[in-house]
Design a protein around this motif. Structure first.
Motif, PDB file in Angstrom:
ATOM      1  N   ALA A   1      18.876 109.299 -25.499  1.00  0.00           N
ATOM      2  CA  ALA A   1      18.703 110.756 -25.404  1.00  0.00           C
ATOM      3  C   ALA A   1      19.796 111.281 -24.488  1.00  0.00           C
ATOM      4  CB  ALA A   1      17.326 111.107 -24.856  1.00  0.00           C
ATOM      5  N   ASN A   2      20.242 112.497 -24.780  1.00  0.00           N
ATOM      6  CA  ASN A   2      21.337 113.058 -23.993  1.00  0.00           C
ATOM      7  C   ASN A   2      21.236 114.585 -23.959  1.00  0.00           C
ATOM      8  OD1 ASN A   2      23.710 113.245 -22.529  1.00  0.00           O
ATOM      9  ND2 ASN A   2      24.991 113.295 -24.376  1.00  0.00           N
ATOM     10  N   PRO A   3      20.156 115.094 -23.346  1.00  0.00           N
ATOM     11  CA  PRO A   3      19.956 116.550 -23.381  1.00  0.00           C
ATOM     12  C   PRO A   3      20.937 117.306 -22.498  1.00  0.00           C
ATOM     13  CG  PRO A   3      18.263 115.508 -22.040  1.00  0.00           C
ATOM     14  CD  PRO A   3      19.079 114.398 -22.635  1.00  0.00           C
ATOM     15  N   ASP A   4      21.059 118.611 -22.773  1.00  0.00           N
ATOM     16  CA  ASP A   4      21.897 119.479 -21.939  1.00  0.00           C
ATOM     17  C   ASP A   4      21.203 119.850 -20.637  1.00  0.00           C
ATOM     18  OD1 ASP A   4      23.608 119.376 -24.016  1.00  0.00           O
ATOM     19  OD2 ASP A   4      23.463 121.489 -24.595  1.00  0.00           O
ATOM     20  N   LEU A   5      19.878 119.920 -20.673  1.00  0.00           N
ATOM     21  CA  LEU A   5      19.115 120.331 -19.487  1.00  0.00           C
ATOM     22  C   LEU A   5      17.713 119.740 -19.547  1.00  0.00           C
ATOM     23  CD1 LEU A   5      18.628 122.165 -16.946  1.00  0.00           C
ATOM     24  CD2 LEU A   5      17.860 123.950 -18.551  1.00  0.00           C
ATOM     25  N   ILE A   6      17.240 119.285 -18.407  1.00  0.00           N
ATOM     26  CA  ILE A   6      15.838 118.873 -18.284  1.00  0.00           C
ATOM     27  C   ILE A   6      15.167 119.773 -17.250  1.00  0.00           C
ATOM     28  CG2 ILE A   6      14.226 117.009 -17.707  1.00  0.00           C
ATOM     29  CD1 ILE A   6      16.502 115.022 -18.365  1.00  0.00           C
ATOM     30  N   ILE A   7      14.111 120.432 -17.678  1.00  0.00           N
ATOM     31  CA  ILE A   7      13.259 121.164 -16.743  1.00  0.00           C
ATOM     32  C   ILE A   7      12.104 120.222 -16.431  1.00  0.00           C
ATOM     33  CG2 ILE A   7      11.807 123.210 -16.410  1.00  0.00           C
ATOM     34  CD1 ILE A   7      13.720 124.667 -18.385  1.00  0.00           C
ATOM     35  N   GLY A   8      12.179 119.588 -15.261  1.00  0.00           N
ATOM     36  CA  GLY A   8      11.237 118.517 -14.923  1.00  0.00           C
ATOM     37  C   GLY A   8      10.310 118.963 -13.809  1.00  0.00           C
ATOM     38  N   VAL A   9       9.147 119.466 -14.188  1.00  0.00           N
ATOM     39  CA  VAL A   9       8.224 120.002 -13.183  1.00  0.00           C
ATOM     40  C   VAL A   9       6.795 119.479 -13.369  1.00  0.00           C
ATOM     41  CG1 VAL A   9       9.602 122.051 -12.729  1.00  0.00           C
ATOM     42  CG2 VAL A   9       7.944 122.143 -14.567  1.00  0.00           C
ATOM     43  N   PRO A  10       6.648 118.145 -13.631  1.00  0.00           N
ATOM     44  CA  PRO A  10       5.282 117.612 -13.726  1.00  0.00           C
ATOM     45  C   PRO A  10       4.511 117.855 -12.432  1.00  0.00           C
ATOM     46  CG  PRO A  10       6.831 116.014 -14.578  1.00  0.00           C
ATOM     47  CD  PRO A  10       7.638 117.100 -13.935  1.00  0.00           C
ATOM     48  N   VAL A  11       3.202 117.913 -12.581  1.00  0.00           N
ATOM     49  CA  VAL A  11       2.309 118.243 -11.469  1.00  0.00           C
ATOM     50  C   VAL A  11       1.359 117.079 -11.223  1.00  0.00           C
ATOM     51  CG1 VAL A  11       0.673 119.352 -13.062  1.00  0.00           C
ATOM     52  CG2 VAL A  11       0.615 119.953 -10.663  1.00  0.00           C
ATOM     53  N   GLY A  12       0.964 116.894  -9.983  1.00  0.00           N
ATOM     54  CA  GLY A  12      -0.118 115.954  -9.724  1.00  0.00           C
ATOM     55  C   GLY A  12       0.151 114.953  -8.628  1.00  0.00           C
ATOM     56  N   PHE A  13      -0.860 114.111  -8.429  1.00  0.00           N
ATOM     57  CA  PHE A  13      -0.831 113.175  -7.307  1.00  0.00           C
ATOM     58  C   PHE A  13      -0.401 111.780  -7.719  1.00  0.00           C
ATOM     59  CE2 PHE A  13      -4.144 116.394  -6.596  1.00  0.00           C
ATOM     60  CZ  PHE A  13      -3.580 117.023  -5.503  1.00  0.00           C
ATOM     61  N   VAL A  14      -0.310 111.561  -9.022  1.00  0.00           N
ATOM     62  CA  VAL A  14      -0.019 110.207  -9.500  1.00  0.00           C
ATOM     63  C   VAL A  14       1.300 110.211 -10.278  1.00  0.00           C
ATOM     64  CG1 VAL A  14      -0.915 108.238 -10.800  1.00  0.00           C
ATOM     65  CG2 VAL A  14      -2.499 109.811  -9.667  1.00  0.00           C
ATOM     66  N   GLY A  15       2.376 109.955  -9.565  1.00  0.00           N
ATOM     67  CA  GLY A  15       3.657 109.794 -10.257  1.00  0.00           C
ATOM     68  C   GLY A  15       4.502 111.054 -10.386  1.00  0.00           C
ATOM     69  N   ALA A  16       3.929 112.218 -10.160  1.00  0.00           N
ATOM     70  CA  ALA A  16       4.700 113.445 -10.393  1.00  0.00           C
ATOM     71  C   ALA A  16       5.919 113.521  -9.458  1.00  0.00           C
ATOM     72  CB  ALA A  16       3.815 114.680 -10.228  1.00  0.00           C
ATOM     73  N   ALA A  17       5.673 113.395  -8.167  1.00  0.00           N
ATOM     74  CA  ALA A  17       6.774 113.468  -7.194  1.00  0.00           C
ATOM     75  C   ALA A  17       7.815 112.397  -7.475  1.00  0.00           C
ATOM     76  CB  ALA A  17       6.227 113.338  -5.774  1.00  0.00           C
ATOM     77  N   GLU A  18       7.326 111.183  -7.782  1.00  0.00           N
ATOM     78  CA  GLU A  18       8.229 110.056  -8.023  1.00  0.00           C
ATOM     79  C   GLU A  18       9.069 110.289  -9.281  1.00  0.00           C
ATOM     80  OE1 GLU A  18       5.011 109.963  -7.473  1.00  0.00           O
ATOM     81  OE2 GLU A  18       4.626 108.653  -5.748  1.00  0.00           O
ATOM     82  N   SER A  19       8.456 110.848 -10.308  1.00  0.00           N
ATOM     83  CA  SER A  19       9.195 111.072 -11.563  1.00  0.00           C
ATOM     84  C   SER A  19      10.335 112.074 -11.338  1.00  0.00           C
ATOM     85  CB  SER A  19       8.250 111.560 -12.672  1.00  0.00           C
ATOM     86  OG  SER A  19       7.796 112.883 -12.436  1.00  0.00           O
ATOM     87  N   LYS A  20      10.075 113.084 -10.514  1.00  0.00           N
ATOM     88  CA  LYS A  20      11.099 114.106 -10.264  1.00  0.00           C
ATOM     89  C   LYS A  20      12.186 113.570  -9.346  1.00  0.00           C
ATOM     90  CE  LYS A  20       7.586 116.908  -9.446  1.00  0.00           C
ATOM     91  NZ  LYS A  20       6.732 118.078  -9.151  1.00  0.00           N
ATOM     92  N   GLU A  21      11.784 112.733  -8.396  1.00  0.00           N
ATOM     93  CA  GLU A  21      12.744 112.059  -7.515  1.00  0.00           C
ATOM     94  C   GLU A  21      13.704 111.200  -8.359  1.00  0.00           C
ATOM     95  OE1 GLU A  21      12.816 112.475  -4.178  1.00  0.00           O
ATOM     96  OE2 GLU A  21      14.595 111.153  -4.067  1.00  0.00           O
ATOM     97  N   GLU A  22      13.141 110.508  -9.319  1.00  0.00           N
ATOM     98  CA  GLU A  22      13.937 109.647 -10.209  1.00  0.00           C
ATOM     99  C   GLU A  22      14.891 110.504 -11.061  1.00  0.00           C
ATOM    100  OE1 GLU A  22      13.277 106.403  -9.713  1.00  0.00           O
ATOM    101  OE2 GLU A  22      14.890 105.770 -11.077  1.00  0.00           O
ATOM    102  N   LEU A  23      14.387 111.624 -11.547  1.00  0.00           N
ATOM    103  CA  LEU A  23      15.222 112.529 -12.351  1.00  0.00           C
ATOM    104  C   LEU A  23      16.400 113.041 -11.533  1.00  0.00           C
ATOM    105  CD1 LEU A  23      15.910 114.331 -14.795  1.00  0.00           C
ATOM    106  CD2 LEU A  23      14.199 115.976 -13.989  1.00  0.00           C
ATOM    107  N   SER A  24      16.152 113.302 -10.259  1.00  0.00           N
ATOM    108  CA  SER A  24      17.208 113.891  -9.424  1.00  0.00           C
ATOM    109  C   SER A  24      18.378 112.923  -9.209  1.00  0.00           C
ATOM    110  CB  SER A  24      16.632 114.355  -8.083  1.00  0.00           C
ATOM    111  OG  SER A  24      16.298 113.236  -7.290  1.00  0.00           O
ATOM    112  N   LYS A  25      18.180 111.649  -9.568  1.00  0.00           N
ATOM    113  CA  LYS A  25      19.279 110.663  -9.458  1.00  0.00           C
ATOM    114  C   LYS A  25      20.200 110.689 -10.678  1.00  0.00           C
ATOM    115  CE  LYS A  25      16.218 107.464  -6.973  1.00  0.00           C
ATOM    116  NZ  LYS A  25      15.384 106.264  -7.205  1.00  0.00           N
ATOM    117  N   LEU A  26      19.742 111.331 -11.747  1.00  0.00           N
ATOM    118  CA  LEU A  26      20.550 111.355 -12.979  1.00  0.00           C
ATOM    119  C   LEU A  26      21.633 112.424 -12.897  1.00  0.00           C
ATOM    120  CD1 LEU A  26      18.079 111.033 -16.013  1.00  0.00           C
ATOM    121  CD2 LEU A  26      19.107 109.230 -14.631  1.00  0.00           C
ATOM    122  N   SER A  27      22.698 112.208 -13.665  1.00  0.00           N
ATOM    123  CA  SER A  27      23.757 113.222 -13.721  1.00  0.00           C
ATOM    124  C   SER A  27      23.445 114.300 -14.764  1.00  0.00           C
ATOM    125  CB  SER A  27      25.103 112.559 -14.025  1.00  0.00           C
ATOM    126  OG  SER A  27      25.028 111.901 -15.274  1.00  0.00           O
TER     127      SER A  27
END
Lengths: 217, 217
Positions: free
Chosen positions: A155-181
């Motif tokens: 996959a190679n999107p132009d933009l990801i709007i990554g705003v999952p919510v919650g206590f299980v994995g949400a913060a971690e998923s966004k942290e991981e996304l922030s490492k991508l170019s």
């Protein structure tokens, strides 16, 4: 028994709301385009935290506007986010929203593989190259899966709007996304949601339309 | 390049999320039924404020469960709230969700009278006596109008879920609702939203189904 007194026009309500937000948040911390997004998210939630939580990777907004002005497909992880996207603006841009979370194929794949339907539908979405914007407002699992697909070159999107919510994995998923170019807009930490996802899409669409009008005018 | 490690089953995610909420909020402040609602709203938003903001009028939850168990119609002010309502639970209860905000008649009435489409659609909804639950998660104007209709004897719902969001009229609309004897669930202050509205409906539906199963088993 007389009628209650209250502001009754949608334009009046939005204008006053934006004024109140400007009185409470220092917009100097944001570029004008970023501010349009931040302001709309706070307008949607009445939660000033989002002024601190929203983060934009360099060029993320511009990438979104450009894709929208070309009439891209916009993938959402939930029917709620899809429902919150302004249909008039979508149509005027020639864009389309797509959600596959309740597709029977996704349900079957999820059951077979013991994963969430959100993950299964992101895997299905990767087969559509015209999906340029992924909007993930609910399931961290969908965002983790999308990150995997990007790292695997699927996959190679132009933009990801990554705003999952919650206590299980949400913060971690966004942290991981922030490492991508890959250009991305996130909410740091646990907060997020389908309403916030839709608000961000709408803010971008309104800017896209405004730019388009200026270019064509 | 290996796969990321994260909880991948929906049941696992919800269970862990509820545990984290219980660690952070004292559920002794709520009845067991109220807690089911509070917990789901926090699960949906990752916002612990809602433990302080959610207020239940006496008998409100019971009124909702009873209406749902009879298979009522549930009115929502937005397509987002409607989209967030669990369709499987709705079907199992024999309930129906109804949203008229994008009905052409509502648009026409709104334009003609210089009011919001949300107000116009609540006025149209009052003609349906089988709408027993009003779910207003967005527009204070819709809630103000519903309060007017109730005071004029033109509407008499079993339950109002009144959780409009925003800086212009939202808090006031809910304050006004709290003066009525009609059973209601509100979020005090500015916070609320379609996602919260849907979460409350879902929490009530899951309890309705559980009670029904116990009664029939």
């Amino acid at each position: 028994m007389g009628n209650l007194s209250y502001v009754k026009t949608p334009e009046g309500i939005e204008k006053k709301s934006f004024e109140i937000i400007e009185e409470n948040v220092d917009k100097a911390n944001f570029s004008p385009k970023e501010w349009n997004v931040v302001r709309r998210v706070i307008h949607t939630t009445a939660d000033f935290d989002f002024a601190n939580l929203l983060k934009f990777s360099p060029g993320a907004i511009e990438a979104g506007l450009s894709a929208m002005q070309k009439g891209c497909r916009i993938y959402t992880d939930t029917r709620m986010a899809e429902a919150g996207i302004n249909k008039k603006a979508l149509k005027e841009l020639g864009c389309k929203a797509l959600c596959m979370v309740d597709d029977p194929q996704a349900a079957e794949m999820a059951k077979r593989e013991g994963i969430t339907r959100s993950m299964a539908s992101v895997m299905m979405a990767a087969a559509f190259p015209d999906i340029k914007i992924y909007v993930l407002g609910n399931a961290p699992t969908a965002l983790f899966k999308l990150i995997e697909l990007i790292r695997e070159g699927k996959a190679n999107p132009d933009l990801i709007i990554g705003v999952p919510v919650g206590f299980v994995g949400a913060a971690e998923s966004k942290e991981e996304l922030s490492k991508l170019s890959v250009p991305h807009i996130i909410t740091k930490g646990q907060k997020g949601g389908s309403n916030i996802a839709a608000a961000i899409v709408n803010a971008l669409m309104y800017m896209s339309l405004e730019e388009k009008t200026i270019k064509n005018g």
